[in-house]
Design a protein around this motif. Sequence first.
Motif, PDB file in Angstrom:
ATOM      1  N   ILE A  23      -6.911  21.125  -4.192  1.00 51.87           N
ATOM      2  CA  ILE A  23      -7.619  19.896  -4.554  1.00 51.87           C
ATOM      3  C   ILE A  23      -8.142  19.196  -3.298  1.00 51.87           C
ATOM      4  O   ILE A  23      -9.201  18.574  -3.321  1.00 51.87           O
ATOM      5  CB  ILE A  23      -6.724  18.968  -5.418  1.00 51.87           C
ATOM      6  CG1 ILE A  23      -7.546  17.847  -6.060  1.00 51.87           C
ATOM      7  CG2 ILE A  23      -5.589  18.406  -4.599  1.00 51.87           C
ATOM      8  CD1 ILE A  23      -8.427  18.304  -7.180  1.00 51.87           C
ATOM      9  N   GLU A  24      -7.423  19.329  -2.194  1.00 51.97           N
ATOM     10  CA  GLU A  24      -7.861  18.723  -0.933  1.00 51.97           C
ATOM     11  C   GLU A  24      -9.179  19.340  -0.472  1.00 51.97           C
ATOM     12  O   GLU A  24     -10.085  18.632  -0.027  1.00 51.97           O
ATOM     13  CB  GLU A  24      -6.796  18.895   0.169  1.00 51.97           C
ATOM     14  CG  GLU A  24      -5.527  18.118  -0.071  1.00 51.97           C
ATOM     15  CD  GLU A  24      -4.564  18.839  -1.029  1.00 51.97           C
ATOM     16  OE1 GLU A  24      -4.692  20.070  -1.232  1.00 51.97           O
ATOM     17  OE2 GLU A  24      -3.701  18.145  -1.597  1.00 51.97           O
ATOM     18  N   ARG A  25      -9.271  20.646  -0.587  1.00 52.03           N
ATOM     19  CA  ARG A  25     -10.506  21.326  -0.189  1.00 52.03           C
ATOM     20  C   ARG A  25     -11.668  20.907  -1.092  1.00 52.03           C
ATOM     21  O   ARG A  25     -12.784  20.702  -0.630  1.00 52.03           O
ATOM     22  CB  ARG A  25     -10.331  22.843  -0.239  1.00 52.03           C
ATOM     23  CG  ARG A  25     -11.589  23.571   0.169  1.00 52.03           C
ATOM     24  CD  ARG A  25     -11.392  25.048   0.338  1.00 52.03           C
ATOM     25  NE  ARG A  25     -12.681  25.680   0.584  1.00 52.03           N
ATOM     26  CZ  ARG A  25     -13.002  26.885   0.182  1.00 52.03           C
ATOM     27  NH1 ARG A  25     -12.112  27.625  -0.447  1.00 52.03           N
ATOM     28  NH2 ARG A  25     -14.188  27.385   0.427  1.00 52.03           N
ATOM     29  N   MET A  30     -16.602  17.799  -1.622  1.00 51.99           N
ATOM     30  CA  MET A  30     -17.377  16.799  -2.345  1.00 51.99           C
ATOM     31  C   MET A  30     -17.578  15.547  -1.485  1.00 51.99           C
ATOM     32  O   MET A  30     -17.980  14.500  -1.979  1.00 51.99           O
ATOM     33  CB  MET A  30     -16.672  16.412  -3.659  1.00 51.99           C
ATOM     34  CG  MET A  30     -16.464  17.549  -4.621  1.00 51.99           C
ATOM     35  SD  MET A  30     -18.019  18.150  -5.279  1.00 51.99           S
ATOM     36  CE  MET A  30     -17.446  19.376  -6.419  1.00 51.99           C
ATOM     37  N   HIS A  31     -17.278  15.660  -0.195  1.00 54.31           N
ATOM     38  CA  HIS A  31     -17.455  14.592   0.784  1.00 54.31           C
ATOM     39  C   HIS A  31     -16.631  13.355   0.453  1.00 54.31           C
ATOM     40  O   HIS A  31     -17.081  12.225   0.626  1.00 54.31           O
ATOM     41  CB  HIS A  31     -18.932  14.217   0.938  1.00 54.31           C
ATOM     42  CG  HIS A  31     -19.785  15.367   1.343  1.00 54.31           C
ATOM     43  ND1 HIS A  31     -19.680  15.984   2.566  1.00 54.31           N
ATOM     44  CD2 HIS A  31     -20.751  16.035   0.674  1.00 54.31           C
ATOM     45  CE1 HIS A  31     -20.552  16.974   2.648  1.00 54.31           C
ATOM     46  NE2 HIS A  31     -21.212  17.039   1.502  1.00 54.31           N
ATOM     47  N   TYR A  34     -14.930  11.901  -4.418  1.00 56.44           N
ATOM     48  CA  TYR A  34     -14.119  12.034  -5.622  1.00 56.44           C
ATOM     49  C   TYR A  34     -12.657  12.161  -5.239  1.00 56.44           C
ATOM     50  O   TYR A  34     -12.322  12.767  -4.234  1.00 56.44           O
ATOM     51  CB  TYR A  34     -14.544  13.267  -6.425  1.00 56.44           C
ATOM     52  CG  TYR A  34     -15.969  13.179  -6.891  1.00 56.44           C
ATOM     53  CD1 TYR A  34     -16.296  12.449  -8.029  1.00 56.44           C
ATOM     54  CD2 TYR A  34     -16.982  13.806  -6.194  1.00 56.44           C
ATOM     55  CE1 TYR A  34     -17.601  12.346  -8.459  1.00 56.44           C
ATOM     56  CE2 TYR A  34     -18.303  13.706  -6.617  1.00 56.44           C
ATOM     57  CZ  TYR A  34     -18.608  12.985  -7.740  1.00 56.44           C
ATOM     58  OH  TYR A  34     -19.894  12.880  -8.158  1.00 56.44           O
ATOM     59  N   ASN A  35     -11.794  11.592  -6.076  1.00 56.82           N
ATOM     60  CA  ASN A  35     -10.365  11.758  -5.857  1.00 56.82           C
ATOM     61  C   ASN A  35      -9.826  12.743  -6.896  1.00 56.82           C
ATOM     62  O   ASN A  35     -10.565  13.247  -7.742  1.00 56.82           O
ATOM     63  CB  ASN A  35      -9.637  10.404  -5.914  1.00 56.82           C
ATOM     64  CG  ASN A  35      -9.826   9.708  -7.242  1.00 56.82           C
ATOM     65  OD1 ASN A  35      -9.908  10.350  -8.294  1.00 56.82           O
ATOM     66  ND2 ASN A  35      -9.899   8.387  -7.206  1.00 56.82           N
ATOM     67  N   GLU A  36      -8.552  12.985  -6.847  1.00 60.49           N
ATOM     68  CA  GLU A  36      -7.920  13.985  -7.704  1.00 60.49           C
ATOM     69  C   GLU A  36      -8.101  13.678  -9.191  1.00 60.49           C
ATOM     70  O   GLU A  36      -8.381  14.578  -9.988  1.00 60.49           O
ATOM     71  CB  GLU A  36      -6.430  14.077  -7.354  1.00 60.49           C
ATOM     72  CG  GLU A  36      -5.750  15.269  -7.928  1.00 60.49           C
ATOM     73  CD  GLU A  36      -4.347  15.464  -7.377  1.00 60.49           C
ATOM     74  OE1 GLU A  36      -3.544  16.101  -8.094  1.00 60.49           O
ATOM     75  OE2 GLU A  36      -4.056  14.993  -6.259  1.00 60.49           O
ATOM     76  N   SER A  37      -7.981  12.421  -9.570  1.00 64.83           N
ATOM     77  CA  SER A  37      -8.131  12.078 -10.986  1.00 64.83           C
ATOM     78  C   SER A  37      -9.576  12.270 -11.464  1.00 64.83           C
ATOM     79  O   SER A  37      -9.814  12.677 -12.601  1.00 64.83           O
ATOM     80  CB  SER A  37      -7.664  10.653 -11.265  1.00 64.83           C
ATOM     81  OG  SER A  37      -8.480   9.723 -10.592  1.00 64.83           O
TER      82      SER A  37
END
Length: 142
Positions: A23-25, A30-31, A34-37
Amino acid sequence: MNLKDIHIGQSIRERVLELNISIERICKFMHYNYNESEIEEMYNSKSIDCDLLLRWSKLLEYDFFRLYVEHLILYSPMPKNSSVHTSNFSTKRNLAFRKNIYTKEIKDFIINKIKSGSMTHSEVTATYNIPKTTVCRWIVKS
């Protein structure tokens, strides 16, 4: 994969899991917009913006637009003979375009329909407007 009812978020999630991308990658690619949610929301979305889909296609090295093209090939009616297509140039160009439109995924989809018994050769040709000889050739080669 169901080409009739495309759920693009689910397809993206499957590809992410297949490639085991963190998810970090994803967020970094996505610069950090966007966050994980928000990424999880995209996975649950039936459709997403084209720019975003292009970004996913680059990250996951898969043409997600192809799913929509395959849907159009399989489920859009062929144009009827109209005055627009009466000139030799447009007819030849249309035939040249239609000649090599079947991707491997479409061929596999059709072959699976026939081999599973959910459709017959005649039903495939009637439903998807694919010549019977073409379908037979695919089955022989599979």
